[in-house]
Design a protein around this motif. Structure first.
Motif, PDB file in Angstrom:
ATOM      1  N   GLU A  38     -17.718   4.502   1.505  1.00 55.45           N
ATOM      2  CA  GLU A  38     -16.711   3.444   1.683  1.00 55.45           C
ATOM      3  C   GLU A  38     -15.672   3.867   2.715  1.00 55.45           C
ATOM      4  O   GLU A  38     -15.203   3.057   3.497  1.00 55.45           O
ATOM      5  CB  GLU A  38     -16.007   3.151   0.356  1.00 55.45           C
ATOM      6  N   LYS A  39     -15.312   5.160   2.679  1.00 55.45           N
ATOM      7  CA  LYS A  39     -14.330   5.645   3.651  1.00 55.45           C
ATOM      8  C   LYS A  39     -14.905   5.559   5.053  1.00 55.45           C
ATOM      9  O   LYS A  39     -14.253   5.093   5.970  1.00 55.45           O
ATOM     10  CB  LYS A  39     -13.987   7.114   3.356  1.00 55.45           C
ATOM     11  N   GLU A  40     -16.147   6.029   5.205  1.00 54.71           N
ATOM     12  CA  GLU A  40     -16.772   6.059   6.527  1.00 54.71           C
ATOM     13  C   GLU A  40     -16.928   4.658   7.103  1.00 54.71           C
ATOM     14  O   GLU A  40     -16.737   4.436   8.278  1.00 54.71           O
ATOM     15  CB  GLU A  40     -18.152   6.743   6.439  1.00 54.71           C
ATOM     16  N   ALA A  41     -17.317   3.712   6.245  1.00 52.95           N
ATOM     17  CA  ALA A  41     -17.578   2.362   6.729  1.00 52.95           C
ATOM     18  C   ALA A  41     -16.291   1.575   6.937  1.00 52.95           C
ATOM     19  O   ALA A  41     -16.312   0.486   7.498  1.00 52.95           O
ATOM     20  CB  ALA A  41     -18.486   1.634   5.745  1.00 52.95           C
ATOM     21  N   GLY A  42     -15.143   2.114   6.489  1.00 49.82           N
ATOM     22  CA  GLY A  42     -13.879   1.406   6.637  1.00 49.82           C
ATOM     23  C   GLY A  42     -13.648   0.392   5.527  1.00 49.82           C
ATOM     24  O   GLY A  42     -12.643  -0.312   5.519  1.00 49.82           O
ATOM     25  N   THR A  43     -14.597   0.300   4.582  1.00 53.69           N
ATOM     26  CA  THR A  43     -14.453  -0.684   3.512  1.00 53.69           C
ATOM     27  C   THR A  43     -13.397  -0.264   2.501  1.00 53.69           C
ATOM     28  O   THR A  43     -12.867  -1.093   1.778  1.00 53.69           O
ATOM     29  CB  THR A  43     -15.793  -0.902   2.797  1.00 53.69           C
ATOM     30  N   ASP A  99     -24.605  -3.591   4.392  1.00 54.05           N
ATOM     31  CA  ASP A  99     -25.890  -3.569   3.685  1.00 54.05           C
ATOM     32  C   ASP A  99     -25.914  -4.599   2.550  1.00 54.05           C
ATOM     33  O   ASP A  99     -26.817  -4.579   1.725  1.00 54.05           O
ATOM     34  CB  ASP A  99     -26.212  -2.153   3.166  1.00 54.05           C
ATOM     35  N   GLN A 107     -26.366  -1.916  -3.515  1.00 48.86           N
ATOM     36  CA  GLN A 107     -26.389  -1.039  -2.343  1.00 48.86           C
ATOM     37  C   GLN A 107     -27.336   0.141  -2.533  1.00 48.86           C
ATOM     38  O   GLN A 107     -28.066   0.513  -1.625  1.00 48.86           O
ATOM     39  CB  GLN A 107     -24.985  -0.514  -2.061  1.00 48.86           C
ATOM     40  N   ILE A 146       0.835  -1.206   0.000  1.00 43.30           N
ATOM     41  CA  ILE A 146       0.000   0.000   0.000  1.00 43.30           C
ATOM     42  C   ILE A 146       0.868   1.253   0.000  1.00 43.30           C
ATOM     43  O   ILE A 146       0.580   2.210  -0.697  1.00 43.30           O
ATOM     44  CB  ILE A 146      -0.943   0.014   1.232  1.00 43.30           C
ATOM     45  N   LYS A 195     -10.811  -3.421  12.266  1.00 45.55           N
ATOM     46  CA  LYS A 195     -12.151  -2.858  12.183  1.00 45.55           C
ATOM     47  C   LYS A 195     -12.972  -3.693  11.206  1.00 45.55           C
ATOM     48  O   LYS A 195     -12.437  -4.157  10.202  1.00 45.55           O
ATOM     49  CB  LYS A 195     -12.033  -1.420  11.663  1.00 45.55           C
ATOM     50  N   TYR A 208     -10.878  -9.912  -6.678  1.00 45.73           N
ATOM     51  CA  TYR A 208      -9.624 -10.670  -6.775  1.00 45.73           C
ATOM     52  C   TYR A 208      -9.511 -11.397  -8.108  1.00 45.73           C
ATOM     53  O   TYR A 208      -8.625 -12.215  -8.295  1.00 45.73           O
ATOM     54  CB  TYR A 208      -9.507 -11.656  -5.610  1.00 45.73           C
ATOM     55  N   LYS A 249      -0.538  -7.994  -3.915  1.00 47.73           N
ATOM     56  CA  LYS A 249      -1.955  -7.904  -3.524  1.00 47.73           C
ATOM     57  C   LYS A 249      -2.731  -9.155  -3.913  1.00 47.73           C
ATOM     58  O   LYS A 249      -3.719  -9.508  -3.274  1.00 47.73           O
ATOM     59  CB  LYS A 249      -2.579  -6.652  -4.138  1.00 47.73           C
ATOM     60  N   TYR A 300     -15.943  -9.795  -3.479  1.00 45.10           N
ATOM     61  CA  TYR A 300     -14.495  -9.947  -3.331  1.00 45.10           C
ATOM     62  C   TYR A 300     -13.908 -10.972  -4.285  1.00 45.10           C
ATOM     63  O   TYR A 300     -12.763 -10.833  -4.721  1.00 45.10           O
ATOM     64  CB  TYR A 300     -14.118 -10.221  -1.874  1.00 45.10           C
ATOM     65  N   SER A 343     -14.703  -4.436   8.149  1.00 47.40           N
ATOM     66  CA  SER A 343     -14.616  -3.624   6.937  1.00 47.40           C
ATOM     67  C   SER A 343     -15.253  -4.309   5.734  1.00 47.40           C
ATOM     68  O   SER A 343     -14.729  -4.272   4.642  1.00 47.40           O
ATOM     69  CB  SER A 343     -13.163  -3.277   6.652  1.00 47.40           C
ATOM     70  N   GLU A 385     -10.474   0.777   3.236  1.00 43.49           N
ATOM     71  CA  GLU A 385      -9.224   0.190   3.703  1.00 43.49           C
ATOM     72  C   GLU A 385      -9.073  -1.228   3.162  1.00 43.49           C
ATOM     73  O   GLU A 385      -7.994  -1.648   2.767  1.00 43.49           O
ATOM     74  CB  GLU A 385      -9.240   0.186   5.229  1.00 43.49           C
ATOM     75  N   GLN A 386     -10.178  -1.965   3.138  1.00 40.17           N
ATOM     76  CA  GLN A 386     -10.144  -3.340   2.634  1.00 40.17           C
ATOM     77  C   GLN A 386      -9.912  -3.348   1.119  1.00 40.17           C
ATOM     78  O   GLN A 386      -9.188  -4.185   0.604  1.00 40.17           O
ATOM     79  CB  GLN A 386     -11.470  -4.043   2.987  1.00 40.17           C
ATOM     80  N   LEU A 387     -10.526  -2.391   0.427  1.00 39.02           N
ATOM     81  CA  LEU A 387     -10.371  -2.341  -1.034  1.00 39.02           C
ATOM     82  C   LEU A 387      -8.927  -2.036  -1.426  1.00 39.02           C
ATOM     83  O   LEU A 387      -8.436  -2.520  -2.430  1.00 39.02           O
ATOM     84  CB  LEU A 387     -11.296  -1.279  -1.639  1.00 39.02           C
ATOM     85  N   ILE A 388      -8.248  -1.228  -0.594  1.00 35.35           N
ATOM     86  CA  ILE A 388      -6.888  -0.818  -0.937  1.00 35.35           C
ATOM     87  C   ILE A 388      -5.923  -2.003  -0.948  1.00 35.35           C
ATOM     88  O   ILE A 388      -4.990  -2.040  -1.735  1.00 35.35           O
ATOM     89  CB  ILE A 388      -6.420   0.289   0.047  1.00 35.35           C
ATOM     90  N   VAL A 389      -6.174  -3.008  -0.087  1.00 36.99           N
ATOM     91  CA  VAL A 389      -5.266  -4.157  -0.064  1.00 36.99           C
ATOM     92  C   VAL A 389      -5.631  -5.198  -1.128  1.00 36.99           C
ATOM     93  O   VAL A 389      -4.976  -6.220  -1.241  1.00 36.99           O
ATOM     94  CB  VAL A 389      -5.220  -4.851   1.316  1.00 36.99           C
ATOM     95  N   THR A 390      -6.680  -4.937  -1.900  1.00 36.85           N
ATOM     96  CA  THR A 390      -7.024  -5.864  -2.987  1.00 36.85           C
ATOM     97  C   THR A 390      -6.336  -5.390  -4.268  1.00 36.85           C
ATOM     98  O   THR A 390      -5.853  -4.259  -4.330  1.00 36.85           O
ATOM     99  CB  THR A 390      -8.545  -5.906  -3.231  1.00 36.85           C
TER     100      THR A 390
END
Lengths: 251, 373
Positions: free
Chosen positions: B204-209, A95, B16, A57, A89, A109, A80, A105, A91, B211-216
């Protein structure tokens, strides 16, 4: 690159500076394939910065390293594809249903769609969420949603799994389940890189590196670390060792 | 560029969006209602002017003047006052828009062949309305004078007359809805696309998702494309819906090519989605994004020529309007709707939209990529 054959993660003199502030100060360590590796440190010790560099990152200021055989500076995209990451957290999308999260996902991927059903099946099994796969994640009973991120991070069969404080806020029974499963993954050859604040959990790690203010202060098996940090105290545990190492100023 | 990733991202975004009941209402009911309400609200036409009359003359001549006013179908004598105070009271309370006072010597003066005065008092608190009412009044009085002269000297008119045959092209009845309704279409599209894009990323930023997308392996460019495609589709769908309202409900003629209009909308969306992306990079929460959006929307609106003519603005501000995508899109949408013109006339606006959109969008992408690192 002879080292990378047995070492799943390997870094040498890895450094990250933000302006004048040195977040990570030339650290060197390696993690063997199939090992459970604990990366411990207080908040702000440089733990997260190191993980972010290993995950491709952020780019290191200097030093070299490789993860799952890919260079962390020149091949962040390949990294990655070979790693799974689970943050402290929650993440995932609350919804969406567990099924929709998994499918998303798989797509991200770029797992071939022909393998989707099988992978989803496998994850629903290990997370025991089969009954709830079509309920909204935010409406699942307490404790269930937390099982999903680990499943998501394994969907693409990564070589290395990064777990950033995976068990914070999880009840002891679920934690026990979690560690049993992690040990099973390690036996199957997945390298597990884990950070945690719970010293009783660090016992599950075969090897540990402790980091303080950006520098490595101890490394070795849990028993070795305790012996080195608290000499002459046979009843000392990892907790004592951690506190001793983190508060030592003359380092 | 991996299309599977983009496809799954678009799919997720739609799930969504439509899962939230409030969103479904916001996306499809709100634009319809806004279009209907705004279409009626933005109306400059002055059809009914209520008048209070104080007639101290009470003669054949004064009656005839009043009849000329009534006969115009624009003025309605709604109140008969006996004195100035009553008239003022009616004006103050907004019961009437205008007062006409005819003095006691009105008929006598005319009969002597002199010019008689009448007093017209207009409510000037809305200045543009007042000046239009005064213009109507002047035309009514002119008609009165002409009729009187013709009545008195039917044979002695040795002069011919000028008949100006005024035709207002592109809007024969000078219907202000013709002007405003296409503008509302443009404005609604801008509002929706701007707000939705920025919120889609902030969420996405608010929910923290995020962060998960960045590592994909998801690339920044794929994320941006995947995040904007749904809003392009939704904006174009809404454009179609509100165009239908404009054509079939407000009966605004669509004289030009609807395909060209959609092409222009796509160029326009490039700018608005770019601004939306930009807002998402400078806001941390949805509230901030909304505040910032309105910070952008107001100048876009005021400096577009939607309500206030650009030619009337100070030179410096006129230069600013060149940076406003809404300015160009308004010219295009009005041109296509009302005049039926195409690229041979509108190419400068199309070119400007393309350049502006290209710059804003690529700038936003660069900034967005930097922010992810």
């Amino acid at each position: 690159m002879t080292l990378s054959n047995s070492n799943s993660i390997f870094v040498e003199n890895l450094e990250k500076k933000f302006g004048d502030f040195t977040a990570v100060n030339k650290i060197t360590f390696s993690v063997k394939k199939g090992e459970i590796f604990g990366f411990l440190g207080a908040n702000g010790s440089g733990k997260s910065t190191t993980i972010r560099m290993l995950c491709g990152i952020i780019t290191p200021t200097s030093g070299t390293g490789s993860v799952a055989g890919h260079d962390i500076v020149t091949e962040p995209e390949e990294i990655k594809h070979s790693i799974g990451y689970m943050s402290q957290k929650f993440s995932l999308y609350e919804d969406l249903t567990p099924y929709e999260n998994l499918r998303f996902y798989l797509g991200v991927y770029s797992v071939p769609p022909s393998e989707w059903e099988e992978r989803i099946d496998w994850v629903l099994n290990i997370t025991r969420l089969r009954e709830e796969k079509n309920r909204l994640t935010k409406e699942l009973p307490p404790g269930r949603p937390q099982r999903l991120p680990l499943g998501c991070s394994l969907l693409h069969k990564p070589d290395v799994l990064f777990l950033d404080e995976p068990t914070s806020g999880v009840d002891p029974i679920t934690r026990q389940h979690f560690w049993n499963f992690i040990q099973q993954l390690a036996r199957e050859g997945i390298t597990v890189f884990v950070t945690t604040h719970y010293m009783d959990e660090a016992r599950f790690c075969q090897r540990i590196v402790m980091i303080n203010e950006g520098s490595i202060v101890a490394s070795g098996s849990p028993a070795e670390i305790i012996a080195a940090a608290c000499p002459g105290k046979p009843q000392a545990d990892l907790n004592d060792a951690f506190i001793t190492l983190m508060t030592r100023t003359d380092n | 560029m991996n299309w599977l990733r983009i496809k799954e991202l678009v799919r997720k975004e739609f799930i969504q969006l439509f899962r939230d009941k409030r969103n479904r209402v916001t996306l499809f009911v709100a634009p319809f209602i806004q279009m209907l309400v705004f279409g009626y609200v933005v109306n400059y036409d002055i059809r009914n002017i209520n008048v209070a009359l104080v007639d101290h003359s009470y003669t054949y001549e004064s009656r005839k003047l009043v009849d000329t006013f009534e006969g115009s179908n624009i003025f309605h004598i709604t109140h008969y006052a006996t004195n100035d105070d009553q008239m003022e009271e009616l004006l103050l309370r907004g019961k009437v828009d205008m007062g006409i006072k005819i003095g006691p010597d009105f008929a006598g003066t005319i009969r002597k062949g002199q010019t008689a005065s009448i007093q017209i008092i207009a409510d000037g608190s809305m200045s543009n309305m007042a000046s239009m009412r005064m213009a109507y009044t002047a035309s009514v009085i002119e008609k009165f004078n002409l009729d009187t002269i013709r009545e008195l000297y039917p044979q002695q008119m040795s002069y011919g007359k000028i008949d100006a045959r005024i035709r207002t092209w592109y809007n024969p009845n000078l219907d202000s809805q013709y002007f405003f309704v296409p503008g509302i279409v443009a404005f609604l599209i801008m509002l929706i696309s701007l707000l939705l894009t920025s919120i889609a990323i902030i969420r996405e930023k608010e929910a923290g998702t995020m962060e998960q997308l960045i590592v994909t392996p998801l690339k920044a460019s794929e994320l941006i494309i995947g995040k904007t495609i749904p809003y392009i589709i939704i904006s174009l769908a809404q454009l179609s819906a509100i165009i239908v309202v404009a054509i079939y409900w407000f009966e605004i003629p669509l004289k030009g090519s609807i395909i060209l209009l959609f092409f222009a909308a796509c160029l326009f969306l490039l700018s608005t989605l770019g601004v939306g992306l930009f807002i998402s990079t400078i806001s941390a929460t949805q509230q901030q994004a909304m505040m910032t959006t309105f910070f952008f929307i107001m100048p876009f609106f005021m400096l577009s020529g939607f309500v206030f003519p650009i030619a009337n603005m100070p030179t410096f501000v006129q230069w600013l309007t060149y940076l406003n995508p809404l300015r160009y899109f308004l010219v295009i949408i009005r041109g296509i709707f009302l005049k039926g013109v195409a690229l041979e006339v509108l190419w400068p606006q199309f070119l400007a939209l393309a350049i502006l959109g290209g710059l804003v969008f690529s700038g936003a992408i660069l900034r967005f990529k930097k922010r992810l690192d």
